[in-house]
Design an enzyme around this catalytic site. Structure first.
Site, PDB file in Angstrom:
ATOM      1  N   ASP A  36      16.573  53.690  62.063  1.00  0.00           N
ATOM      2  CA  ASP A  36      16.537  52.686  63.122  1.00  0.00           C
ATOM      3  C   ASP A  36      17.243  51.404  62.664  1.00  0.00           C
ATOM      4  O   ASP A  36      18.062  50.831  63.391  1.00  0.00           O
ATOM      5  CB  ASP A  36      15.059  52.423  63.445  1.00  0.00           C
ATOM      6  CG  ASP A  36      14.905  51.608  64.687  1.00  0.00           C
ATOM      7  OD1 ASP A  36      15.351  52.084  65.747  1.00  0.00           O
ATOM      8  OD2 ASP A  36      14.377  50.480  64.597  1.00  0.00           O
ATOM      9  N   LYS A  83      20.785  49.492  64.046  1.00  0.00           N
ATOM     10  CA  LYS A  83      20.951  48.066  64.351  1.00  0.00           C
ATOM     11  C   LYS A  83      22.129  47.505  63.566  1.00  0.00           C
ATOM     12  O   LYS A  83      22.923  46.712  64.091  1.00  0.00           O
ATOM     13  CB  LYS A  83      19.675  47.302  64.013  1.00  0.00           C
ATOM     14  CG  LYS A  83      18.526  47.669  64.938  1.00  0.00           C
ATOM     15  CD  LYS A  83      17.245  46.979  64.523  1.00  0.00           C
ATOM     16  CE  LYS A  83      16.086  47.423  65.409  1.00  0.00           C
ATOM     17  NZ  LYS A  83      14.793  47.047  64.873  1.00  0.00           N
TER      18      LYS A  83
END
Ligand code: ADP
Ligand code: ASP
Ligand code: MG
Length: 843
Positions: free
Chosen positions: A709, A713
């Protein structure tokens, strides 16, 4: 209500009023229609569509019948029954009229169920059977409206369309027979009108020469109304719709579409012919060249004049008045070197198409004469190709014709206006606008009348193309530039998990000075709920509550469908300035690209679509960034740092002439929480468990610990900086041995790694450092990994789930510009999304 004397009424001119389905959605709306009718004093024929959504429902049942899905048929006929019964109960007091009407509805529903069962047995849904099934929609609404009129104090009678409207035998898209219809209409309707009754005739349907019921194609009530107006020589036909009138373009695709005050019959005819949903394609045929005036008026605002369609000319300053857009088209091409100079190829091509009773919308002929092409609905392309191949089987064998092919996924746009004929340079203006927007035009046709130019583009470019041509002719200024669209911004939520629900709640609590926003749709993997006028706060809260209990949308009164079908349905309604908000964590890229094609703006909290390959990422964002006025926009502030202004800050820096060299920081609230706990002496396994318990991490914490994750980003940030490379391989904090074990095993074994983590934290501490999971992005690289940073640095002093992003730029070279704050949790994420929504709504 006072009854006017029939005699005085007879001297007033006759009008025919059509009420669209969208205007007959509920008992209140029917009451409103009845009041509007009752207020009118002249002789009047009223032609209603089925209640909103009923025709779709009836057709869906017919489709289910083919698959033998009895449960679904039972459910649909129960919905049919309930919708109509509820309306009747709300409209009429108890008594004989109500009892009779309820009995009629019962019979219609029962007969529907039985017919569906019979269709299932036959294993074949003939258009004839389908017409019989769907005809009850209009018959019910017309009978209900008649009862409502009588209830409102107006004399009214119901006359079935099969007794008035005569058509040919082409079930499903029958064409009316004017002579016969005129004869019957005069005989049956005129005496009733003369006696002072409003006559209510169901739209859409008619009778074939063999006596069976026919339908005139989707949206056919428009045609019923113009046909009856012509047959009775009415002065005016009024179409009451849920749009202000005929607009310069489809408002779903062109947000600044404007009301056209007046059009010539011929212009409206072309708009209809080229598929603008506002009018049935053949609606103008009965009244073109006559003195019958048509008005398309707003049911929402009945005092507004709407659009006048008549035999006069106005708006001379606008050579182009409207754009019609039809999607889901295929281009069929017949190609071959042997075609040049051979006569009759075109004629034979079209007779092959005609034989299948398919209707071609535009014909393209290449100047080389070595090919001929036309468009028609995608769903009919196979039939057309087959029939043409058969027709030319000899030429294909002998090589005169190379091939007959169909290219689906196209859209046809038609630029319409009478003034085009005398104005040079229209085509050049159209195509230079398209070229500037880098839209590829696949084929071009200029109508022989020079009153329209039509061209085909790929379906994905349709909305952009429409907007740029609309802007090129300044159509947003027609009629004084009054905005036709409502000021609402409609939001469709893709996903209704914790963030979605928080967002719905924030939207429902209006904020002063912000544009009005409403949630009109919810989609999850089971189905969707759609309310074009907005889902009430109460319903949203109620749904949220039930979703918390694990229910799926399809079981909460929604419709079963996959997301693509759901989008198509929603896009087919008049959603205004729609925004689709992705709060899932799925691979939704394809769906979002499709949504953009349907004219949606996009707001993402989901990172996955932005972390796909560069090409796909670019395909998602490019339409947003090529600056077409009114074009789609994609915003994604909440993907990094939740509500923190990270992407906004980046854009502001660039807009003011700075260059961002490097972005670095802690962007995972979960990993921040765990690392700060471990650095302060907590056990690793405990910290992970706590993060899950407090809702900071996914139930399977490995999804966060893997760094995937955070890596996404990082990639999103790097791409902002111009990075085109591959995704980073983030460093995973999941011990090798625990990557593929069951979740309970994972938690059971995790403590055995605590010592390792404690030792490492202590070692760093002695050097004045703490552990952080750091993401670094530059225009050429991106990484996501564990690092030891000075405890006194901005990153080192972060706590809890806070995020921090440091921008190193040309101006902020020695001391980076830092944005820091709470970076996780539904409330702040929803706030970030809402900010994006407001910025789209306000433009
Ligand atoms: P009815 O309820 O009378 O059947 P429709 O739903 O068929 O009305 O037609 C209105 C819809 O047509 C609107 O929802 C609008 O989105 C769409 N539409 C497409 N093109 C236009 C246009 N040029 N002007 C107005 N509406 C349009
Ligand atoms: N009820 C039919 C339809 O939905 C006809 C109409 O609305 O005009 O297509
Ligand atoms: Mg319609």
């Amino acid at each position: 209500m006072a009854r006017t004397a029939p005699r005085s009424r007879r001297r007033e001119p006759l009008e025919v009023w059509k009420f669209g389905g969208a205007s007959l959605a509920s008992a209140e709306q029917i009451e409103k229609a009845a009041a509007l009718i009752a207020r009118h004093s002249g002789p009047l024929v009223v032609v209603p569509s089925a209640l909103a959504g009923i025709t779709d429902l009836l057709l869906e049942g017919a489709r289910q019948a083919m698959t033998g899905n009895r449960a679904e048929i039972a459910r649909l006929s129960a919905t049919f029954l309930r919708r109509h019964r509820d309306v009747v109960r709300a409209l009429l007091p108890s008594g004989t009229p109500r009892r009779k009407l309820l009995a009629t509805i019962d019979i219609a529903a029962r007969e529907y169920r039985e017919l569906c069962a019979a269709v299932g047995l036959l294993d074949n849904l003939a258009p004839r059977a389908s017409d019989r099934l769907v005809s009850r929609g209009e018959r019910m609404s017309a009978q209900i409206l008649t009862a409502a009129l009588i209830q409102a104090g107006r004399r009214a009678v119901y006359i079935d369309a099969v007794d008035v409207v005569e058509t040919d035998e082409h079930h499903g898209s029958a064409a009316p027979n004017l002579t016969e219809t005129r004869r019957r209409a005069r005989k049956l309707l005129l005496p009733r009108l003369a006696a002072g009754s409003v006559v209510v005739v169901p739209g859409f349907i008619g009778r074939a020469p063999d006596g069976s019921v026919t339908t005139m194609g989707r949206g056919g009530t428009d045609l019923s109304a113009t046909l009856l107006a012509r047959a009775l020589n009415a002065k005016r036909v009024v179409l009451w719709k849920d749009v202000p009138g005929i607009l310069t373009a489809d408002p779903r695709l062109v947000p600044d579409a404007r009301l056209i005050p007046q059009l010539h019959h011929r212009e409206a005819g072309e708009v209809a012919h080229y598929g603008a949903k506002v009018l049935h394609p053949r609606a103008l045929i009965p009244i073109a060249g006559t003195r019958v005036e048509m008005r398309v008026r707003s049911f929402l605002n009945p005092d507004a004049p709407g659009t006048e369609v008549s035999a006069r000319r106005s708006l001379e300053a606008y050579p182009v008045k409207a754009l019609a857009i039809v999607r889901d088209q295929a281009i069929v091409t017949v190609a071959g070197k042997g075609m040049a100079g051979v006569h009759g190829i075109a004629a034979r091509t079209f007779s092959a198409v005609e034989a299948e009773r398919l209707s071609v919308s535009t014909i393209f002929q290449a100047s080389s004469e070595s090919s001929i092409g036309f468009t028609l609905p995608e769903s009919e392309a196979d039939r057309a190709v087959k029939s043409i191949r058969q027709m030319f089987s000899g030429e294909i064998t002998s090589g005169l014709i190379d091939n007959v092919t169909a290219k689906p996924g196209m859209a046809v746009l038609a630029v319409v206006g009478d003034g085009m004929a005398g104005t040079p340079g229209i085509a050049a203006r159209v195509f230079s606008a398209l070229a500037t927007a880098k839209i590829n035009v696949v084929a071009i046709a200029q109508g022989s009348s020079e009153r329209n130019i039509s061209f085909a583009v790929s379906g994905a470019d349709a909305a952009d193309a429409a907007r740029c041509v609309h802007a090129a002719f300044q159509l947003s200024k027609i009629g004084g530039g009054r905005a036709a669209a409502t000021t609402w911004t409609d939001v469709v939520l893709l996903g209704f998990g914790r963030v979605g629900r928080e967002l719905a709640d924030q939207i429902a609590a209006p904020v002063d000075n912000q544009p009005p926003v409403r949630v009109v749709g919810l989609l999850d993997r089971s189905g969707f709920i759609f309310e074009p006028r907005g889902i009430s706060r109460r319903r949203l809260l109620d749904l949220a509550h039930q979703k918390d209990g694990g229910a799926l949308i399809s079981s909460l009164g929604g419709r079963k469908a996959n997301a693509a079908e759901a989008l198509t349905t929603m896009a087919a309604h008049a959603v205004s300035r729609p925004i689709i908000v992705d709060v899932t964590s799925e691979e939704t890229g394809d769906l979002l690209r499709a949504a953009i094609g349907h004219g949606f703006n996009v707001v993402l909290a989901n990172k996955k679509p932005l972390a796909e390959s560069w090409e796909r990422y670019n395909a998602l964002l490019r339409p947003s960034e090529n600056g077409v006025p009114g074009g789609p926009r994609v915003k994604y502030e909440a993907t990094v740092g939740a509500g923190l202004p990270i992407i906004d800050t980046f854009k502001k820096l660039v807009e003011t002439g700075d260059r961002v060299l490097r972005v670095e920081g802690c962007v995972s609230g979960t990993l921040m929480y765990i690392m700060s706990a471990v650095s302060q002496g907590a056990r690793f396994s405990e910290a992970v468990r706590e993060a899950v318990e407090k809702g900071y991490a996914e139930p399977d914490a490995r999804e966060d610990l893997s760094g995937m994750d955070a890596g996404r980003k990082g990639l999103i940030l790097a791409r902002l900086l111009g990075y085109h490379g591959t995704a980073p391989s983030p460093q995973s904090l999941v011990p090798e041995q625990l990557r593929s074990v069951a979740i309970d095993q994972f938690f059971a074994k995790l403590p055995s790694f605590d010592k390792e983590w404690a030792d490492r934290a202590a070692r760093e501490q002695r050097n004045g450092r703490v552990l952080r999971y750091v993401v670094t992005a530059t225009p050429r690289s991106v990484s996501a990994k564990l690092a030891a940073v000075p405890a006194s640095s901005p990153m080192g002093s972060l706590e809890g789930t806070r995020n921090l992003i440091a921008f190193t730029t040309r101006r902020y070279r020695n001391e980076p510009l830092v944005v820091s704050g709470p970076g996780a949790g539904p409330a702040v994420t929803a706030a970030g999304i809402l900010n994006d929504i407001y910025s789209l709504a306000g433009r």
